[in-house]
Every structure is written in C-alpha cells, then in structure tokens.
Write a protein that holds these residues in place. Structure first.
Motif, PDB file in Angstrom:
ATOM      1  N   ILE A  36       0.840  -1.199   0.000  1.00 18.45           N
ATOM      2  CA  ILE A  36       0.000   0.000   0.000  1.00 18.45           C
ATOM      3  C   ILE A  36       0.873   1.246   0.000  1.00 18.45           C
ATOM      4  O   ILE A  36       0.602   2.212  -0.718  1.00 18.45           O
ATOM      5  CB  ILE A  36      -0.950  -0.003   1.202  1.00 18.45           C
ATOM      6  N   GLY A  37       1.930   1.219   0.788  1.00 14.97           N
ATOM      7  CA  GLY A  37       2.806   2.386   0.838  1.00 14.97           C
ATOM      8  C   GLY A  37       3.437   2.670  -0.513  1.00 14.97           C
ATOM      9  O   GLY A  37       3.503   3.818  -0.963  1.00 14.97           O
ATOM     10  N   LEU A  38       3.877   1.610  -1.197  1.00 12.18           N
ATOM     11  CA  LEU A  38       4.524   1.799  -2.482  1.00 12.18           C
ATOM     12  C   LEU A  38       3.578   2.430  -3.489  1.00 12.18           C
ATOM     13  O   LEU A  38       3.979   3.259  -4.303  1.00 12.18           O
ATOM     14  CB  LEU A  38       5.011   0.444  -3.025  1.00 12.18           C
ATOM     15  N   VAL A  39       2.293   2.049  -3.433  1.00 12.55           N
ATOM     16  CA  VAL A  39       1.368   2.609  -4.417  1.00 12.55           C
ATOM     17  C   VAL A  39       0.846   3.970  -3.969  1.00 12.55           C
ATOM     18  O   VAL A  39       0.685   4.892  -4.775  1.00 12.55           O
ATOM     19  CB  VAL A  39       0.191   1.629  -4.646  1.00 12.55           C
ATOM     20  N   LEU A  40       0.613   4.112  -2.656  1.00 14.67           N
ATOM     21  CA  LEU A  40      -0.058   5.318  -2.162  1.00 14.67           C
ATOM     22  C   LEU A  40       0.812   6.548  -2.310  1.00 14.67           C
ATOM     23  O   LEU A  40       0.313   7.644  -2.574  1.00 14.67           O
ATOM     24  CB  LEU A  40      -0.441   5.115  -0.696  1.00 14.67           C
ATOM     25  N   TYR A  41       2.125   6.390  -2.127  1.00 14.06           N
ATOM     26  CA  TYR A  41       2.974   7.578  -2.128  1.00 14.06           C
ATOM     27  C   TYR A  41       3.602   7.861  -3.464  1.00 14.06           C
ATOM     28  O   TYR A  41       4.325   8.829  -3.617  1.00 14.06           O
ATOM     29  CB  TYR A  41       4.070   7.435  -1.079  1.00 14.06           C
ATOM     30  N   THR A  42       3.355   7.021  -4.455  1.00 13.34           N
ATOM     31  CA  THR A  42       3.895   7.319  -5.773  1.00 13.34           C
ATOM     32  C   THR A  42       2.771   7.622  -6.752  1.00 13.34           C
ATOM     33  O   THR A  42       2.648   8.725  -7.262  1.00 13.34           O
ATOM     34  CB  THR A  42       4.718   6.132  -6.304  1.00 13.34           C
ATOM     35  N   GLN A  43       1.895   6.620  -6.941  1.00 11.65           N
ATOM     36  CA  GLN A  43       0.893   6.823  -7.970  1.00 11.65           C
ATOM     37  C   GLN A  43      -0.289   7.649  -7.479  1.00 11.65           C
ATOM     38  O   GLN A  43      -0.888   8.406  -8.233  1.00 11.65           O
ATOM     39  CB  GLN A  43       0.411   5.456  -8.438  1.00 11.65           C
ATOM     40  N   TYR A  44      -0.632   7.503  -6.195  1.00  5.19           N
ATOM     41  CA  TYR A  44      -1.819   8.185  -5.672  1.00  5.19           C
ATOM     42  C   TYR A  44      -1.409   9.286  -4.721  1.00  5.19           C
ATOM     43  O   TYR A  44      -2.028   9.486  -3.683  1.00  5.19           O
ATOM     44  CB  TYR A  44      -2.726   7.181  -4.966  1.00  5.19           C
ATOM     45  N   LEU A  45      -0.373  10.009  -5.043  1.00  2.00           N
ATOM     46  CA  LEU A  45       0.130  11.025  -4.122  1.00  2.00           C
ATOM     47  C   LEU A  45      -0.840  12.194  -4.023  1.00  2.00           C
ATOM     48  O   LEU A  45      -1.104  12.697  -2.934  1.00  2.00           O
ATOM     49  CB  LEU A  45       1.503  11.509  -4.596  1.00  2.00           C
ATOM     50  N   LEU A  46      -1.383  12.623  -5.162  1.00  2.00           N
ATOM     51  CA  LEU A  46      -2.300  13.764  -5.120  1.00  2.00           C
ATOM     52  C   LEU A  46      -3.554  13.474  -4.306  1.00  2.00           C
ATOM     53  O   LEU A  46      -3.921  14.291  -3.463  1.00  2.00           O
ATOM     54  CB  LEU A  46      -2.645  14.204  -6.542  1.00  2.00           C
ATOM     55  N   PRO A  47      -4.240  12.340  -4.519  1.00  2.00           N
ATOM     56  CA  PRO A  47      -5.387  12.069  -3.646  1.00  2.00           C
ATOM     57  C   PRO A  47      -5.017  11.970  -2.181  1.00  2.00           C
ATOM     58  O   PRO A  47      -5.812  12.340  -1.317  1.00  2.00           O
ATOM     59  CB  PRO A  47      -5.910  10.719  -4.154  1.00  2.00           C
ATOM     60  N   PHE A  48      -3.824  11.518  -1.899  1.00  2.00           N
ATOM     61  CA  PHE A  48      -3.380  11.438  -0.515  1.00  2.00           C
ATOM     62  C   PHE A  48      -3.277  12.819   0.103  1.00  2.00           C
ATOM     63  O   PHE A  48      -3.727  13.064   1.225  1.00  2.00           O
ATOM     64  CB  PHE A  48      -2.034  10.719  -0.488  1.00  2.00           C
ATOM     65  N   GLU A  49      -2.689  13.764  -0.653  1.00  2.00           N
ATOM     66  CA  GLU A  49      -2.578  15.116  -0.120  1.00  2.00           C
ATOM     67  C   GLU A  49      -3.940  15.772   0.031  1.00  2.00           C
ATOM     68  O   GLU A  49      -4.209  16.492   0.994  1.00  2.00           O
ATOM     69  CB  GLU A  49      -1.694  15.973  -1.043  1.00  2.00           C
ATOM     70  N   VAL A  50      -4.819  15.512  -0.945  1.00  2.00           N
ATOM     71  CA  VAL A  50      -6.170  16.060  -0.859  1.00  2.00           C
ATOM     72  C   VAL A  50      -6.896  15.487   0.350  1.00  2.00           C
ATOM     73  O   VAL A  50      -7.625  16.191   1.045  1.00  2.00           O
ATOM     74  CB  VAL A  50      -6.939  15.764  -2.164  1.00  2.00           C
ATOM     75  N   ALA A  51      -6.671  14.205   0.632  1.00  2.00           N
ATOM     76  CA  ALA A  51      -7.326  13.580   1.788  1.00  2.00           C
ATOM     77  C   ALA A  51      -6.866  14.228   3.088  1.00  2.00           C
ATOM     78  O   ALA A  51      -7.665  14.468   3.997  1.00  2.00           O
ATOM     79  CB  ALA A  51      -7.036  12.087   1.808  1.00  2.00           C
ATOM     80  N   SER A  52      -5.589  14.530   3.183  1.00  2.00           N
ATOM     81  CA  SER A  52      -5.125  15.169   4.414  1.00  2.00           C
ATOM     82  C   SER A  52      -5.696  16.577   4.535  1.00  2.00           C
ATOM     83  O   SER A  52      -6.026  17.036   5.629  1.00  2.00           O
ATOM     84  CB  SER A  52      -3.598  15.196   4.456  1.00  2.00           C
ATOM     85  N   PHE A  53      -5.885  17.251   3.388  1.00  2.00           N
ATOM     86  CA  PHE A  53      -6.502  18.570   3.425  1.00  2.00           C
ATOM     87  C   PHE A  53      -7.954  18.483   3.872  1.00  2.00           C
ATOM     88  O   PHE A  53      -8.444  19.332   4.627  1.00  2.00           O
ATOM     89  CB  PHE A  53      -6.393  19.199   2.037  1.00  2.00           C
ATOM     90  N   ILE A  54      -8.660  17.430   3.406  1.00  2.00           N
ATOM     91  CA  ILE A  54     -10.044  17.236   3.821  1.00  2.00           C
ATOM     92  C   ILE A  54     -10.127  17.038   5.325  1.00  2.00           C
ATOM     93  O   ILE A  54     -11.015  17.570   5.993  1.00  2.00           O
ATOM     94  CB  ILE A  54     -10.656  16.034   3.075  1.00  2.00           C
ATOM     95  N   LEU A  55      -9.177  16.284   5.865  1.00  2.00           N
ATOM     96  CA  LEU A  55      -9.183  16.066   7.308  1.00  2.00           C
ATOM     97  C   LEU A  55      -8.962  17.373   8.054  1.00  2.00           C
ATOM     98  O   LEU A  55      -9.606  17.640   9.078  1.00  2.00           O
ATOM     99  CB  LEU A  55      -8.095  15.065   7.698  1.00  2.00           C
ATOM    100  N   LEU A  56      -8.078  18.215   7.533  1.00  2.00           N
ATOM    101  CA  LEU A  56      -7.835  19.503   8.183  1.00  2.00           C
ATOM    102  C   LEU A  56      -9.099  20.353   8.181  1.00  2.00           C
ATOM    103  O   LEU A  56      -9.486  20.946   9.196  1.00  2.00           O
ATOM    104  CB  LEU A  56      -6.695  20.226   7.458  1.00  2.00           C
ATOM    105  N   VAL A  57      -9.760  20.396   7.027  1.00  2.00           N
ATOM    106  CA  VAL A  57     -10.971  21.203   6.916  1.00  2.00           C
ATOM    107  C   VAL A  57     -12.057  20.669   7.840  1.00  2.00           C
ATOM    108  O   VAL A  57     -12.766  21.426   8.498  1.00  2.00           O
ATOM    109  CB  VAL A  57     -11.448  21.227   5.445  1.00  2.00           C
TER     110      VAL A  57
END
Lengths: 100, 161
Positions: free
Chosen positions: B128-149
């Motif tokens: 999961i780490g290998l895929v999440l931080y390379t291919q799905y990096l943008l959704p990951f950052e957006v998800a952390s922004f959603i949590l902040l909001v």
C-alpha cells in the motif's frame, strides 16, 4: 477459496440494510450510523475486488473512503451537537430550522 | 476452512447490521455497529489485507464509534420514541428494490484477470505504501486537506457561544 460473488452479495445486502436504516429511523444519530454501514459495504466491495483482480488500487481507495467517512462523522456530529443544544431532541423531523 | 470463516463473519455482520437499524436504544445500536466493524476487519484479514483490517479497527472502532458514544452520552439522549417515520412498508420496499438493483448489477460482473501492479510479496503494508505515495500522491494530499478542513469545521460548529 471463497468466490468473488459471495463478497459482492454480502456487500449488496449490507448496503440495502444501511439504506433501509436511513429510511426508517427518526433519530439523526442512527441515521448516521446506517450511513457508516453503507460505507463499510462499499469498502468490502473494494477489498474483495482488490484481492480477486490482484490490484492494489482497491485497497488504496479503501483508505480514502475511510478518510472521508471519518471526516463526515466529525462534521455531522458537530452539526448534531450544535443543533441539539437548543432543542434537546434528536428527532430528525424537528431539524427544520438551520439556526445554530 | 476459509468458507467457514467467511460464513461466520458474513452472518455476524448482517445480523449486527440488522440490529443497528432495529434496536431502540441508541447505545445498543452503537455497540452492534462495533461488532459489525470488528467482523468486517476479520473479513479483510481473510482477503489478505491486514493493514486495511488494522486501520479499520483503529479508525472505525477507535474514532468513529467513540465519537458517536460521546455525543449520545454527553447529551443524555433518551430512547427513541415511536420508531418509524413515514411508512415502514414503503421503506422496506425501497430497501428491497435497492437490493435487487445492486444484485442485478453484480450478476453482470465478469472478474477480469487483469494484471495489476501487485507487490504482495513484500506484504500488505509495504504494498500500500509503495502505491499510495507514488501513484496516488495527489489524492493522498487532498485527503489530508479534507481532514484539516473537517477538523476546523467541527471545532467552529460545536463551539459554545
């Protein structure tokens, strides 16, 4: 080996249970809890497909659905807290006024 | 053996799902929901997704359910009164329609054996780490922004005047 269709049928049943829960309960907290059941049904679907198609995309999406579900619970319960402060009733039929 | 476990998990998940929507006491509903969450995590372990099972227990059982119980107990919410709003028969009919629709959609599914980027040899968490931080990096950052909001929104909404 459990076939894929077993997981899909389980997910469909859980989804229908969640939808029925939203429709029949009058209580905002139980409605939100049925929504959690729907999220979990979708998650089961994703992970089952990730396992059977040998792809990681399904599991990564589950992480995002978890994030969205947690954020939605937070904001939803904050709204319930703010709205309940005034009227001390959680009957969803009385939530007509948006005054906090 | 896997089928036996699957049927146990599936039965308990569906049973506790029905308990969630049909019990009158909200705390009992929340506890039935907890049982459902934990058995869903068991189902994920059966599907070789141990990391997802772990975060399912932590996030749903440890955060979402705790939030529900906080709100119920802080506001001393009494039992639900007359239970069903609207017509029970209509709601059950709509539930059955949705079930039929989803089952219809499933029956048209062909599970393609598409070659994905499976890295199961290294274990679920690393994969999961290998895929999440390379291919799905943008959704990951957006998800952390959603949590902040969500966090900011919850604090502002629930603030005392």
């Amino acid at each position: 080996m459990v076939p894929l269709s077993y997981y899909l049928v389980l997910s469909a049943l859980l989804f229908a249970i969640g939808v029925t829960g939203i429709l029949i309960r009058r209580n905002i907290i139980t409605i939100l809890m049925s929504l959690e059941l729907i999220f979990n049904a979708v998650n089961i679907n994703f992970v089952a497909f990730a396992h059977h198609l040998q792809s990681m995309t399904g599991q990564v999406f589950v992480v995002f659905v978890l994030v969205i579900a947690a954020a939605e619970v937070t904001v939803g319960l904050a709204i319930v807290v703010a709205a309940t402060r005034r009227r001390t009733s959680i009957n969803v039929d009385e939530f007509g006024i948006m005054k906090l | 053996m896997a089928k036996l476990l699957f049927f146990y998990f599936a039965t308990v998940i569906l049973g506790s799902g029905l308990l969630v929507i049909f019990l009158r006491n909200i705390v009992y509903s929340a506890l039935a929901l907890l049982v459902a969450f934990i058995h869903i995590a068991g189902l994920y372990v059966l599907l070789n997704a141990e990391f997802i099972a772990a975060i399912q227990v932590i996030v749903y059982g440890g955060a979402v359910l705790v939030l529900y119980l906080f709100v119920v107990m802080l506001f001393n919410i009494k039992r639900d009164e007359p239970f069903y709003r609207g017509n029970l028969a209509v709601a059950l009919f709509i539930g059955l329609v949705i079930l039929g629709e989803v089952l219809l959609a499933i029956s048209g599914t062909r599970a393609y054996g598409a070659p994905g980027q499976l890295i199961q040899a290294t274990g679920n968490t690393e994969a999961i780490g290998l895929v999440l931080y390379t291919q799905y990096l943008l959704p990951f950052e957006v998800a952390s922004f959603i949590l902040l909001v969500a966090m900011i929104g919850a604090i502002i909404l629930a603030k005392q005047r």
